[in-house]
Design a protein around this motif. Sequence first.
Motif, mmCIF file in Angstrom:
data_model
loop_
_atom_site.group_PDB
_atom_site.id
_atom_site.type_symbol
_atom_site.label_atom_id
_atom_site.label_comp_id
_atom_site.label_asym_id
_atom_site.label_seq_id
_atom_site.Cartn_x
_atom_site.Cartn_y
_atom_site.Cartn_z
ATOM 1 N N MET A 176 0.253 -0.835 0.049
ATOM 2 C CA MET A 176 0.251 -0.086 -0.154
ATOM 3 C C MET A 176 1.133 1.571 0.128
ATOM 4 S SD MET A 176 -3.028 1.544 3.302
ATOM 5 C CE MET A 176 -1.361 2.102 3.838
ATOM 6 N N THR A 177 0.500 2.356 -0.970
ATOM 7 C CA THR A 177 1.586 3.311 -1.186
ATOM 8 C C THR A 177 0.399 4.210 0.040
ATOM 9 O OG1 THR A 177 1.968 2.755 -2.879
ATOM 10 C CG2 THR A 177 2.284 4.984 -2.532
ATOM 11 N N VAL A 178 1.736 5.467 0.628
ATOM 12 C CA VAL A 178 1.093 5.884 1.770
ATOM 13 C C VAL A 178 1.345 7.543 0.821
ATOM 14 C CG1 VAL A 178 0.802 4.973 3.721
ATOM 15 C CG2 VAL A 178 2.471 6.162 3.072
ATOM 16 N N ASN A 179 0.524 8.499 1.093
ATOM 17 C CA ASN A 179 0.301 10.179 0.826
ATOM 18 C C ASN A 179 0.825 10.560 1.913
ATOM 19 O OD1 ASN A 179 0.840 12.285 -0.339
ATOM 20 N ND2 ASN A 179 -1.817 12.379 -1.100
ATOM 21 N N VAL A 180 1.816 11.104 2.199
ATOM 22 C CA VAL A 180 2.791 11.938 3.442
ATOM 23 C C VAL A 180 3.540 13.405 3.101
ATOM 24 C CG1 VAL A 180 4.104 12.556 5.764
ATOM 25 C CG2 VAL A 180 2.535 9.755 4.169
ATOM 26 N N GLN A 181 3.098 14.522 3.079
ATOM 27 C CA GLN A 181 4.012 15.744 2.475
ATOM 28 C C GLN A 181 4.221 15.984 3.994
ATOM 29 O OE1 GLN A 181 1.237 18.498 0.096
ATOM 30 N NE2 GLN A 181 0.077 17.925 1.361
ATOM 31 N N VAL A 182 5.178 16.787 3.846
ATOM 32 C CA VAL A 182 5.774 17.698 4.885
ATOM 33 C C VAL A 182 5.938 19.365 4.226
ATOM 34 C CG1 VAL A 182 8.101 18.255 6.048
ATOM 35 C CG2 VAL A 182 7.415 16.041 6.030
ATOM 36 N N ARG A 183 4.954 20.090 5.181
ATOM 37 C CA ARG A 183 4.155 21.585 5.114
ATOM 38 C C ARG A 183 5.231 22.170 6.128
ATOM 39 N NH1 ARG A 183 -1.042 23.305 2.603
ATOM 40 N NH2 ARG A 183 0.705 25.115 2.097
ATOM 41 N N ARG A 184 5.767 23.903 6.055
ATOM 42 C CA ARG A 184 5.875 24.451 7.197
ATOM 43 C C ARG A 184 4.467 25.135 7.231
ATOM 44 N NH1 ARG A 184 8.745 30.007 7.197
ATOM 45 N NH2 ARG A 184 8.975 28.887 8.960
ATOM 46 N N ILE A 185 3.933 25.033 8.942
ATOM 47 C CA ILE A 185 2.245 25.824 9.401
ATOM 48 C C ILE A 185 2.054 26.947 8.580
ATOM 49 C CG2 ILE A 185 3.155 26.643 11.478
ATOM 50 C CD1 ILE A 185 0.031 24.526 12.593
ATOM 51 N N TYR A 186 3.654 27.603 8.404
ATOM 52 C CA TYR A 186 2.897 29.138 8.005
ATOM 53 C C TYR A 186 2.685 28.833 6.388
ATOM 54 C CZ TYR A 186 5.366 29.617 12.221
ATOM 55 O OH TYR A 186 5.888 30.116 13.745
ATOM 56 N N GLU A 187 2.381 28.058 5.600
ATOM 57 C CA GLU A 187 2.151 27.848 4.654
ATOM 58 C C GLU A 187 0.709 27.978 4.354
ATOM 59 O OE1 GLU A 187 3.946 25.400 2.890
ATOM 60 O OE2 GLU A 187 5.783 25.903 3.013
ATOM 61 N N ASP A 188 -0.482 28.411 3.960
ATOM 62 C CA ASP A 188 -1.870 28.587 3.459
ATOM 63 C C ASP A 188 -2.187 27.269 3.794
ATOM 64 O OD1 ASP A 188 -2.629 31.696 4.691
ATOM 65 O OD2 ASP A 188 -2.693 31.581 2.112
ATOM 66 N N PRO A 189 -3.546 26.607 4.064
ATOM 67 C CA PRO A 189 -4.188 25.314 3.518
ATOM 68 C C PRO A 189 -4.106 24.608 2.125
ATOM 69 C CG PRO A 189 -4.860 25.873 5.667
ATOM 70 C CD PRO A 189 -3.971 27.291 4.816
ATOM 71 N N GLU A 190 -3.791 23.831 1.485
ATOM 72 C CA GLU A 190 -4.541 23.564 0.484
ATOM 73 C C GLU A 190 -5.282 22.385 0.353
ATOM 74 O OE1 GLU A 190 -2.288 25.008 -2.482
ATOM 75 O OE2 GLU A 190 -0.871 25.944 -1.573
ATOM 76 N N PRO A 191 -6.060 21.940 -0.517
ATOM 77 C CA PRO A 191 -7.290 21.630 -0.761
ATOM 78 C C PRO A 191 -6.928 19.931 -0.751
ATOM 79 C CG PRO A 191 -7.445 23.137 -2.539
ATOM 80 C CD PRO A 191 -5.406 23.301 -1.880
ATOM 81 N N SER A 199 -0.532 6.645 15.441
ATOM 82 C CA SER A 199 -1.299 6.989 15.052
ATOM 83 C C SER A 199 -1.251 7.878 14.186
ATOM 84 C CB SER A 199 -2.097 8.052 16.311
ATOM 85 O OG SER A 199 -3.112 8.908 16.427
ATOM 86 N N LEU A 200 0.041 7.664 13.960
ATOM 87 C CA LEU A 200 0.075 8.694 12.601
ATOM 88 C C LEU A 200 0.229 7.733 11.465
ATOM 89 C CD1 LEU A 200 2.784 10.785 13.207
ATOM 90 C CD2 LEU A 200 0.535 11.849 12.756
ATOM 91 N N ARG A 201 0.914 6.338 11.484
ATOM 92 C CA ARG A 201 0.451 5.677 10.382
ATOM 93 C C ARG A 201 -0.998 5.245 10.306
ATOM 94 N NH1 ARG A 201 5.140 3.234 9.767
ATOM 95 N NH2 ARG A 201 7.013 2.714 11.772
ATOM 96 N N ALA A 202 -2.100 5.016 11.120
ATOM 97 C CA ALA A 202 -3.092 4.665 11.043
ATOM 98 C C ALA A 202 -3.945 6.272 10.499
ATOM 99 C CB ALA A 202 -4.034 4.539 12.128
ATOM 100 N N LEU A 203 -3.783 7.294 10.415
ATOM 101 C CA LEU A 203 -4.221 8.005 9.749
ATOM 102 C C LEU A 203 -3.428 8.506 8.716
ATOM 103 C CD1 LEU A 203 -4.118 11.308 12.247
ATOM 104 C CD2 LEU A 203 -5.782 10.878 10.865
ATOM 105 N N ALA A 204 -2.284 7.952 7.985
ATOM 106 C CA ALA A 204 -1.984 8.041 7.057
ATOM 107 C C ALA A 204 -2.506 6.963 5.802
ATOM 108 C CB ALA A 204 0.128 7.741 7.032
ATOM 109 N N ALA A 205 -2.673 5.698 6.911
ATOM 110 C CA ALA A 205 -3.702 4.754 5.797
ATOM 111 C C ALA A 205 -4.764 5.128 5.626
ATOM 112 C CB ALA A 205 -3.953 3.612 6.541
ATOM 113 N N THR A 206 -5.398 6.633 6.003
ATOM 114 C CA THR A 206 -6.772 6.567 5.556
ATOM 115 C C THR A 206 -6.826 7.747 4.075
ATOM 116 O OG1 THR A 206 -6.629 8.512 6.843
ATOM 117 C CG2 THR A 206 -7.703 6.242 7.747
ATOM 118 N N GLY A 207 -5.903 8.106 4.160
ATOM 119 C CA GLY A 207 -5.832 9.341 2.642
ATOM 120 C C GLY A 207 -4.400 10.360 2.912
#
Length: 121
Positions: free
Chosen positions: A1-16, A85-93
């Motif tokens: 299963m491939t998970v989609n995880v990205q890293v961003r700075r919290i100071y950047e505006d949220p993206e869809p 907990s993070l692994r479980a979140l990553a598995a959902t999308g």
Amino acid sequence: MTVNVQVRRIYEDPEPSDGKRVLVDRLWPRGISKERAELDEWCKDVAPSTELRKWYAHDPEKFPEFAQRYLVELEDPEHAEALASLRALAATGPLTLLTAAKRDDISEATVLRQLLTGADA
């Protein structure tokens, strides 16, 4: 299963494309309101210990050793539970790991992303 995880700075505006937005810093970022952060979760228990964070001080030359020390910390029970907990979140999308670090490419969020996705450093 491939998970989609990205890293961003919290100071950047949220993206869809962010999916679930999780702050992985131990300290709340300066100048950011809880509303502006638009977080799904604040997972401070997965963050590096205060001692490790202070030793590292985001010195790029220390990043390889920081990453190794941090991976060891992630094996302790408190960190391991938060990582699960993070692994479980990553598995959902899509999952976006947020940090206040000036350089997110040498942050704990980057180490977590590599761990969650199996990506190389």
